[in-house]
Motif scaffolding. Structure first.
Motif, PDB file in Angstrom:
ATOM      1  N   ILE A   1       0.850  -1.187   0.000  1.00  0.00           N
ATOM      2  CA  ILE A   1       0.000   0.000   0.000  1.00  0.00           C
ATOM      3  C   ILE A   1       0.888   1.240   0.000  1.00  0.00           C
ATOM      4  CG2 ILE A   1      -1.837   1.229   1.210  1.00  0.00           C
ATOM      5  CD1 ILE A   1      -2.628  -1.623   0.328  1.00  0.00           C
ATOM      6  N   TYR A   2       0.627   2.151  -0.931  1.00  0.00           N
ATOM      7  CA  TYR A   2       1.359   3.406  -1.026  1.00  0.00           C
ATOM      8  C   TYR A   2       0.359   4.555  -0.893  1.00  0.00           C
ATOM      9  CZ  TYR A   2       5.042   0.457  -2.867  1.00  0.00           C
ATOM     10  OH  TYR A   2       5.979  -0.521  -3.015  1.00  0.00           O
ATOM     11  N   VAL A   3       0.681   5.540  -0.066  1.00  0.00           N
ATOM     12  CA  VAL A   3      -0.212   6.670   0.176  1.00  0.00           C
ATOM     13  C   VAL A   3       0.441   7.936  -0.352  1.00  0.00           C
ATOM     14  CG1 VAL A   3      -1.406   8.019   1.932  1.00  0.00           C
ATOM     15  CG2 VAL A   3      -1.182   5.553   2.207  1.00  0.00           C
ATOM     16  N   ASP A   4      -0.290   8.701  -1.142  1.00  0.00           N
ATOM     17  CA  ASP A   4       0.169   9.961  -1.706  1.00  0.00           C
ATOM     18  C   ASP A   4      -0.698  11.056  -1.116  1.00  0.00           C
ATOM     19  OD1 ASP A   4       1.075  12.037  -3.230  1.00  0.00           O
ATOM     20  OD2 ASP A   4       0.274  11.290  -5.119  1.00  0.00           O
ATOM     21  N   VAL A   5      -0.127  11.885  -0.250  1.00  0.00           N
ATOM     22  CA  VAL A   5      -0.889  12.923   0.426  1.00  0.00           C
ATOM     23  C   VAL A   5      -0.724  14.228  -0.318  1.00  0.00           C
ATOM     24  CG1 VAL A   5      -1.174  14.192   2.572  1.00  0.00           C
ATOM     25  CG2 VAL A   5      -0.563  11.776   2.630  1.00  0.00           C
ATOM     26  N   GLY A   6      -1.839  14.827  -0.710  1.00  0.00           N
ATOM     27  CA  GLY A   6      -1.814  16.110  -1.391  1.00  0.00           C
ATOM     28  C   GLY A   6      -2.273  17.210  -0.452  1.00  0.00           C
ATOM     29  N   ASP A   7      -1.485  17.531   0.588  1.00  0.00           N
ATOM     30  CA  ASP A   7      -1.827  18.608   1.520  1.00  0.00           C
ATOM     31  C   ASP A   7      -3.160  18.360   2.206  1.00  0.00           C
ATOM     32  OD1 ASP A   7      -0.301  20.660   2.347  1.00  0.00           O
ATOM     33  OD2 ASP A   7      -0.875  22.049   0.761  1.00  0.00           O
ATOM     34  N   THR A   8      -3.364  17.191   2.775  1.00  0.00           N
ATOM     35  CA  THR A   8      -4.684  16.812   3.260  1.00  0.00           C
ATOM     36  C   THR A   8      -4.982  17.190   4.690  1.00  0.00           C
ATOM     37  OG1 THR A   8      -3.896  14.685   4.018  1.00  0.00           O
ATOM     38  CG2 THR A   8      -4.727  14.792   1.752  1.00  0.00           C
ATOM     39  N   GLY A   9      -3.998  17.257   5.534  1.00  0.00           N
ATOM     40  CA  GLY A   9      -4.255  17.458   6.950  1.00  0.00           C
ATOM     41  C   GLY A   9      -4.721  16.183   7.638  1.00  0.00           C
ATOM     42  N   ILE A  10      -4.625  15.045   6.960  1.00  0.00           N
ATOM     43  CA  ILE A  10      -5.084  13.770   7.514  1.00  0.00           C
ATOM     44  C   ILE A  10      -3.978  13.169   8.373  1.00  0.00           C
ATOM     45  CG2 ILE A  10      -5.704  11.403   6.906  1.00  0.00           C
ATOM     46  CD1 ILE A  10      -7.163  12.582   4.500  1.00  0.00           C
ATOM     47  N   THR A  11      -4.339  12.736   9.595  1.00  0.00           N
ATOM     48  CA  THR A  11      -3.345  12.163  10.489  1.00  0.00           C
ATOM     49  C   THR A  11      -3.583  10.690  10.784  1.00  0.00           C
ATOM     50  OG1 THR A  11      -4.613  12.917  12.396  1.00  0.00           O
ATOM     51  CG2 THR A  11      -2.875  14.351  11.617  1.00  0.00           C
ATOM     52  N   VAL A  12      -4.807  10.200  10.662  1.00  0.00           N
ATOM     53  CA  VAL A  12      -5.117   8.799  10.928  1.00  0.00           C
ATOM     54  C   VAL A  12      -5.859   8.244   9.724  1.00  0.00           C
ATOM     55  CG1 VAL A  12      -6.304   7.200  12.453  1.00  0.00           C
ATOM     56  CG2 VAL A  12      -5.292   9.267  13.389  1.00  0.00           C
ATOM     57  N   LEU A  13      -5.471   7.076   9.274  1.00  0.00           N
ATOM     58  CA  LEU A  13      -6.023   6.531   8.048  1.00  0.00           C
ATOM     59  C   LEU A  13      -6.308   5.054   8.208  1.00  0.00           C
ATOM     60  CD1 LEU A  13      -6.548   7.114   4.981  1.00  0.00           C
ATOM     61  CD2 LEU A  13      -4.219   6.343   4.596  1.00  0.00           C
ATOM     62  N   GLN A  14      -7.434   4.621   7.654  1.00  0.00           N
ATOM     63  CA  GLN A  14      -7.780   3.194   7.599  1.00  0.00           C
ATOM     64  C   GLN A  14      -7.890   2.802   6.137  1.00  0.00           C
ATOM     65  OE1 GLN A  14     -11.365   2.003   9.730  1.00  0.00           O
ATOM     66  NE2 GLN A  14     -11.981   0.824   7.956  1.00  0.00           N
ATOM     67  N   ILE A  15      -7.244   1.704   5.748  1.00  0.00           N
ATOM     68  CA  ILE A  15      -7.296   1.219   4.379  1.00  0.00           C
ATOM     69  C   ILE A  15      -7.818  -0.202   4.396  1.00  0.00           C
ATOM     70  CG2 ILE A  15      -5.948   0.657   2.307  1.00  0.00           C
ATOM     71  CD1 ILE A  15      -3.889   2.730   3.283  1.00  0.00           C
ATOM     72  N   GLY A  16      -8.808  -0.494   3.564  1.00  0.00           N
ATOM     73  CA  GLY A  16      -9.353  -1.834   3.503  1.00  0.00           C
ATOM     74  C   GLY A  16      -9.455  -2.317   2.074  1.00  0.00           C
ATOM     75  N   ILE A  17      -9.233  -3.600   1.885  1.00  0.00           N
ATOM     76  CA  ILE A  17      -9.370  -4.208   0.564  1.00  0.00           C
ATOM     77  C   ILE A  17     -10.284  -5.404   0.717  1.00  0.00           C
ATOM     78  CG2 ILE A  17      -8.175  -5.330  -1.339  1.00  0.00           C
ATOM     79  CD1 ILE A  17      -5.663  -3.775  -0.402  1.00  0.00           C
ATOM     80  N   GLU A  18     -11.388  -5.385   0.007  1.00  0.00           N
ATOM     81  CA  GLU A  18     -12.350  -6.477   0.037  1.00  0.00           C
ATOM     82  C   GLU A  18     -12.054  -7.418  -1.113  1.00  0.00           C
ATOM     83  OE1 GLU A  18     -17.174  -6.976  -0.437  1.00  0.00           O
ATOM     84  OE2 GLU A  18     -16.349  -5.049   0.115  1.00  0.00           O
ATOM     85  N   VAL A  19     -12.024  -8.711  -0.838  1.00  0.00           N
ATOM     86  CA  VAL A  19     -11.730  -9.685  -1.872  1.00  0.00           C
ATOM     87  C   VAL A  19     -12.787 -10.783  -1.882  1.00  0.00           C
ATOM     88  CG1 VAL A  19      -9.249  -9.299  -1.751  1.00  0.00           C
ATOM     89  CG2 VAL A  19     -10.266 -11.099  -0.369  1.00  0.00           C
ATOM     90  N   THR A  20     -12.884 -11.440  -2.999  1.00  0.00           N
ATOM     91  CA  THR A  20     -13.741 -12.615  -3.131  1.00  0.00           C
ATOM     92  C   THR A  20     -12.845 -13.812  -3.375  1.00  0.00           C
ATOM     93  OG1 THR A  20     -15.525 -11.303  -4.083  1.00  0.00           O
ATOM     94  CG2 THR A  20     -15.593 -13.665  -4.472  1.00  0.00           C
ATOM     95  N   PRO A  21     -12.792 -14.793  -2.458  1.00  0.00           N
ATOM     96  CA  PRO A  21     -11.952 -15.968  -2.678  1.00  0.00           C
ATOM     97  C   PRO A  21     -12.438 -16.776  -3.873  1.00  0.00           C
ATOM     98  CG  PRO A  21     -12.716 -15.874  -0.411  1.00  0.00           C
ATOM     99  CD  PRO A  21     -13.448 -14.828  -1.170  1.00  0.00           C
ATOM    100  N   THR A  22     -11.494 -17.408  -4.558  1.00  0.00           N
ATOM    101  CA  THR A  22     -11.856 -18.285  -5.669  1.00  0.00           C
ATOM    102  C   THR A  22     -11.479 -19.713  -5.352  1.00  0.00           C
ATOM    103  OG1 THR A  22      -9.758 -17.791  -6.749  1.00  0.00           O
ATOM    104  CG2 THR A  22     -11.662 -16.520  -7.437  1.00  0.00           C
TER     105      THR A  22
END
Length: 99
Positions: A78-99
């Motif tokens: 996971i790579y995060v590119d901040v464009g002057d956001t003022g964000i200090t806490v972040l949650q990242i989720g990826i939903e998948v469907t098993p095959t």
């Protein structure tokens, strides 16, 4: 236990509102075959498909992936590119469907 699957949705959430610009997340796939190299492939060949938090918002998501599957043993970077956001806490989720 590792499993194969298909990407369904990627979401990002912040606990602070973005103040200026935006926050963009790029997800790269590292294959098991290349685990000891620096060879990752972005799952978004079009940058506008990346999950994004726009100015004055708290969350963003995408369901558009150009590389949408992964195999047993693959993993994600996971790579995060901040464009002057003022964000200090972040949650990242990826939903998948098993095959």
């Amino acid at each position: 236990m590792p499993f194969a699957g298909t990407f369904v949705k990627a979401t990002i959430k912040s606990y602070n509102v973005a103040t200026v610009g935006g926050l963009y997340v790029d997800i790269h796939k590292q294959t098991a075959a290349n685990e000891d190299t620096n060879t990752c492939t972005t799952v978004f060949t079009t940058q506008t498909n990346r999950p994004t938090i726009a100015n004055a918002h708290y969350a963003g998501n995408t369901t558009t992936f150009e590389v949408s599957t992964f195999a047993k043993g693959d993993w994600l970077c996971i790579y995060v590119d901040v464009g002057d956001t003022g964000i200090t806490v972040l949650q990242i989720g990826i939903e998948v469907t098993p095959t």
